[in-house]
Scaffold this active site. Structure first.
Site, PDB file in Angstrom:
ATOM      1  N   SER A 130       1.007  -1.176   0.452  1.00  0.00           N
ATOM      2  CA  SER A 130       0.049  -0.019   0.307  1.00  0.00           C
ATOM      3  C   SER A 130       1.425   1.308  -0.109  1.00  0.00           C
ATOM      4  O   SER A 130       1.987   1.743   0.214  1.00  0.00           O
ATOM      5  CB  SER A 130      -1.113   0.055   1.455  1.00  0.00           C
ATOM      6  OG  SER A 130      -1.123   1.210   1.548  1.00  0.00           O
ATOM      7  N   GLU A 132       0.437   3.769   1.608  1.00  0.00           N
ATOM      8  CA  GLU A 132      -0.073   3.781   3.052  1.00  0.00           C
ATOM      9  C   GLU A 132       1.879   3.553   3.709  1.00  0.00           C
ATOM     10  O   GLU A 132       2.295   4.364   4.945  1.00  0.00           O
ATOM     11  CB  GLU A 132      -0.587   2.910   4.092  1.00  0.00           C
ATOM     12  CG  GLU A 132      -2.200   3.780   3.919  1.00  0.00           C
ATOM     13  CD  GLU A 132      -2.215   4.622   4.589  1.00  0.00           C
ATOM     14  OE1 GLU A 132      -1.877   5.335   5.674  1.00  0.00           O
ATOM     15  OE2 GLU A 132      -2.862   6.037   3.906  1.00  0.00           O
ATOM     16  N   TYR A 154      -1.835   0.155   9.881  1.00  0.00           N
ATOM     17  CA  TYR A 154      -2.014  -0.171   8.800  1.00  0.00           C
ATOM     18  C   TYR A 154      -0.850  -0.249   8.619  1.00  0.00           C
ATOM     19  O   TYR A 154       0.368  -0.857   7.441  1.00  0.00           O
ATOM     20  CB  TYR A 154      -3.095   0.454   8.503  1.00  0.00           C
ATOM     21  CG  TYR A 154      -3.266  -0.691   6.621  1.00  0.00           C
ATOM     22  CD1 TYR A 154      -3.683  -1.554   6.288  1.00  0.00           C
ATOM     23  CD2 TYR A 154      -2.699   0.323   6.341  1.00  0.00           C
ATOM     24  CE1 TYR A 154      -4.124  -2.159   5.466  1.00  0.00           C
ATOM     25  CE2 TYR A 154      -2.908   0.406   4.316  1.00  0.00           C
ATOM     26  CZ  TYR A 154      -3.291  -0.950   4.337  1.00  0.00           C
ATOM     27  OH  TYR A 154      -3.803  -1.619   3.151  1.00  0.00           O
TER      28      TYR A 154
HETATM   29  N1  GDD Z   1     -12.898   5.723   5.340  1.00  0.00           N
HETATM   30  C1  GDD Z   1     -13.328   6.953   5.673  1.00  0.00           C
HETATM   31  N2  GDD Z   1     -14.622   7.406   6.360  1.00  0.00           N
HETATM   32  N3  GDD Z   1     -12.787   7.797   5.192  1.00  0.00           N
HETATM   33  C2  GDD Z   1     -12.698   9.473   5.170  1.00  0.00           C
HETATM   34  C3  GDD Z   1     -13.971   9.689   5.909  1.00  0.00           C
HETATM   35  C4  GDD Z   1     -15.217   8.544   6.670  1.00  0.00           C
HETATM   36  O1  GDD Z   1     -16.256   9.055   7.032  1.00  0.00           O
HETATM   37  N4  GDD Z   1     -13.909  10.856   5.648  1.00  0.00           N
HETATM   38  C5  GDD Z   1     -13.078  11.378   5.218  1.00  0.00           C
HETATM   39  N5  GDD Z   1     -12.157  10.524   4.772  1.00  0.00           N
HETATM   40  C6  GDD Z   1     -11.158  10.118   4.167  1.00  0.00           C
HETATM   41  C7  GDD Z   1      -9.522   9.609   5.050  1.00  0.00           C
HETATM   42  O2  GDD Z   1      -9.038  10.330   6.702  1.00  0.00           O
HETATM   43  C8  GDD Z   1      -8.547   9.220   3.889  1.00  0.00           C
HETATM   44  O3  GDD Z   1      -8.187  10.649   3.931  1.00  0.00           O
HETATM   45  C9  GDD Z   1      -9.949   9.823   2.620  1.00  0.00           C
HETATM   46  O4  GDD Z   1     -10.842   9.797   3.266  1.00  0.00           O
HETATM   47  C10 GDD Z   1      -9.370   7.550   2.451  1.00  0.00           C
HETATM   48  O5  GDD Z   1      -9.896   6.586   3.262  1.00  0.00           O
HETATM   49  P1  GDD Z   1      -9.958   5.177   2.526  1.00  0.00           P
HETATM   50  O6  GDD Z   1     -11.373   5.444   2.085  1.00  0.00           O
HETATM   51  O7  GDD Z   1     -11.288   4.674   4.406  1.00  0.00           O
HETATM   52  O8  GDD Z   1      -8.742   4.704   1.917  1.00  0.00           O
HETATM   53  P2  GDD Z   1      -7.493   5.321   3.027  1.00  0.00           P
HETATM   54  O9  GDD Z   1      -7.093   6.198   2.035  1.00  0.00           O
HETATM   55  O10 GDD Z   1      -7.332   5.090   4.214  1.00  0.00           O
HETATM   56  O11 GDD Z   1      -7.189   4.043   2.959  1.00  0.00           O
HETATM   57  C11 GDD Z   1      -7.026   3.016   1.717  1.00  0.00           C
HETATM   58  O12 GDD Z   1      -6.708   3.558   0.065  1.00  0.00           O
HETATM   59  C12 GDD Z   1      -4.529   2.833   0.388  1.00  0.00           C
HETATM   60  C13 GDD Z   1      -3.949   2.796  -0.336  1.00  0.00           C
HETATM   61  O13 GDD Z   1      -3.420   4.158  -0.215  1.00  0.00           O
HETATM   62  C14 GDD Z   1      -7.514   1.644   1.694  1.00  0.00           C
HETATM   63  O14 GDD Z   1      -7.846   0.422   0.682  1.00  0.00           O
HETATM   64  C15 GDD Z   1      -5.985   0.827   1.945  1.00  0.00           C
HETATM   65  O15 GDD Z   1      -5.908  -0.767   2.257  1.00  0.00           O
HETATM   66  C16 GDD Z   1      -4.754   0.758   0.983  1.00  0.00           C
HETATM   67  O16 GDD Z   1      -3.826   0.549   1.450  1.00  0.00           O
END
Ligand code: GDD
Length: 333
Positions: A130, A132, A154
């Site tokens: 990732s 991340e 993570y």
């Molecule tokens: N989930 C979530 N829920 N995210 C939110 C929200 C909410 O209510 N509001 C704002 N966000 C913002 C998070 O803080 C983050 O900056 C962005 O939206 C994306 O969040 P997620 O969709 O939860 O994805 P992620 O970036 O944390 O992680 C995903 O991508 C990674 C690769 O870059 C996941 O798929 C990971 O498993 C993956 O490694």
């Protein structure tokens, strides 16, 4: 007939990868947690297809916490390729479930590496890691040489697994590949990831099934791609003569607010009255944005779909379609 073994086969990526590999003429074996429900999984259309299920697609119960089950399946199936996609994948949740996250991602990957190391037949392994792992990077965009600097459990677990892939590749000469995946989305995305949450709630509000969506920081920006492109890239990276590391990204940033604008526009609504900030969903501040440079894998012929608007429209229309057939309550949390 080539043969692939997939961990995490019921997830978004596992299901698209299965479809892609079956189309390529592979026999696909998938590991399924004993507790997973296939009826509700992304594989149900394949499991209910008698021409596929039990013929070119086979599922095996296994928990990666018990490596003996993985060992037995590996010996029985003897695949040409392993796609290791399993593990707790929610960044926010990883603060509440740090041990589970570390065990499933870091130790889960190490256990697989130990078994692959002893496997007598040649096998290629793709590890889904990732962006991340870069955490708060000092450079933007990031590429395969960007230093690891994770900032959440993570990312730390993924960084460990990524580094172990590199170490085992070098030390034991194994065909091991890290796919450093930036965010990739689809209608099969888990409901607690932000694009799916927004698209699903926009559709639900339109149909009168929900009244609001609670979100964290809507100014957060991400490099969002289409999951179907990323699984094609996984396969492509394993067709190379040696294992390597590849960044998979679009190189384009969009904000959560842009997701809101597009998703609500698709159902003919203004997003503003329906969106409420929830401090519990706000993550620690991001000082440098995660955006990827995929030049290396693009030189192998990979191209991401860059049409972010089409991706969000596709996700909303899939929700509308699904909810029109089976209306149900939407959990706004
Ligand atoms: N989930 C979530 N829920 N995210 C939110 C929200 C909410 O209510 N509001 C704002 N966000 C913002 C998070 O803080 C983050 O900056 C962005 O939206 C994306 O969040 P997620 O969709 O939860 O994805 P992620 O970036 O944390 O992680 C995903 O991508 C990674 C690769 O870059 C996941 O798929 C990971 O498993 C993956 O490694």
């Amino acid at each position: 007939m080539p043969c692939a073994l997939i961990t995490g086969i019921t997830g978004q990526d596992g299901s698209y990868l299965t479809e892609f590999l079956l189309d390529q003429g592979y026999t696909v074996h998938g590991l399924v947690r004993r507790t997973s429900s296939l009826e509700r999984s992304n594989l149900r259309h394949l499991c209910s297809n008698p021409a596929v299920f039990g013929k070119t697609l086979h599922l095996h119960s296994a928990d990666l916490e018990r490596p003996i089950t993985f060992l037995r399946i590996l010996q029985r199936v003897n695949p040409d390729e392993i796609y290791h996609l399993a593990g707790q994948s929610h960044v926010g949740l990883s603060f509440d479930m740090a041990e589970t996250t570390a065990d499933s991602i870091a130790m889960g990957t190490l256990r697989i590496l130990e078994i692959v190391r002893e496997h007598p037949a040649p096998v290629r392994l793709f590890h889904a890691t990732s962006s991340e792992i870069f955490g708060r990077p000092t450079v933007s965009p990031q590429d395969e040489s960007t230093p690891l600097n994770p900032v959440n459990p993570y990312g730390a677990a993924k960084a460990f697994a990524t580094q172990m892939i590199r170490i085992y590749r070098e030390k034991f000469g194994l065909h091991l590949t890290n796919g450093i995946l930036y965010n990739h989305e689809s209608p099969r995305r888990g409901e607690n990831f932000v694009t799916r949450k927004i698209c699903r709630t926009a559709a639900a509000i339109k149909l009168g099934l929900a009244t609001e969506v609670r979100l964290g920081d809507t100014s957060a920006r991400r490099d969002w791609g289409d999951a179907r492109d990323y699984v094609r890239g996984m396969w492509l990276s394993l067709q190379q003569p040696a294992g390597d590391d590849y960044v998979f990204a679009t190189g384009v940033l969009h904000s959560v607010q842009e997701v809101l604008e597009l998703a609500f526009a698709e159902v003919g609504l203004n997003w503003r009255p329906y969106v409420h900030r929830d401090e519990r969903l706000v993550r620690p501040p991001e000082t440098c944005t995660l955006v990827g440079d995929s030049s290396k894998v693009c030189r192998l012929g990979w191209q991401p779909a860059t049409d972010f608007a089409a991706l969000i429209r596709w996700m909303v229309s899939a929700e509308l379609e699904a909810m029109s057939h089976t209306p149900r309550d939407v959990d706004p949390a």
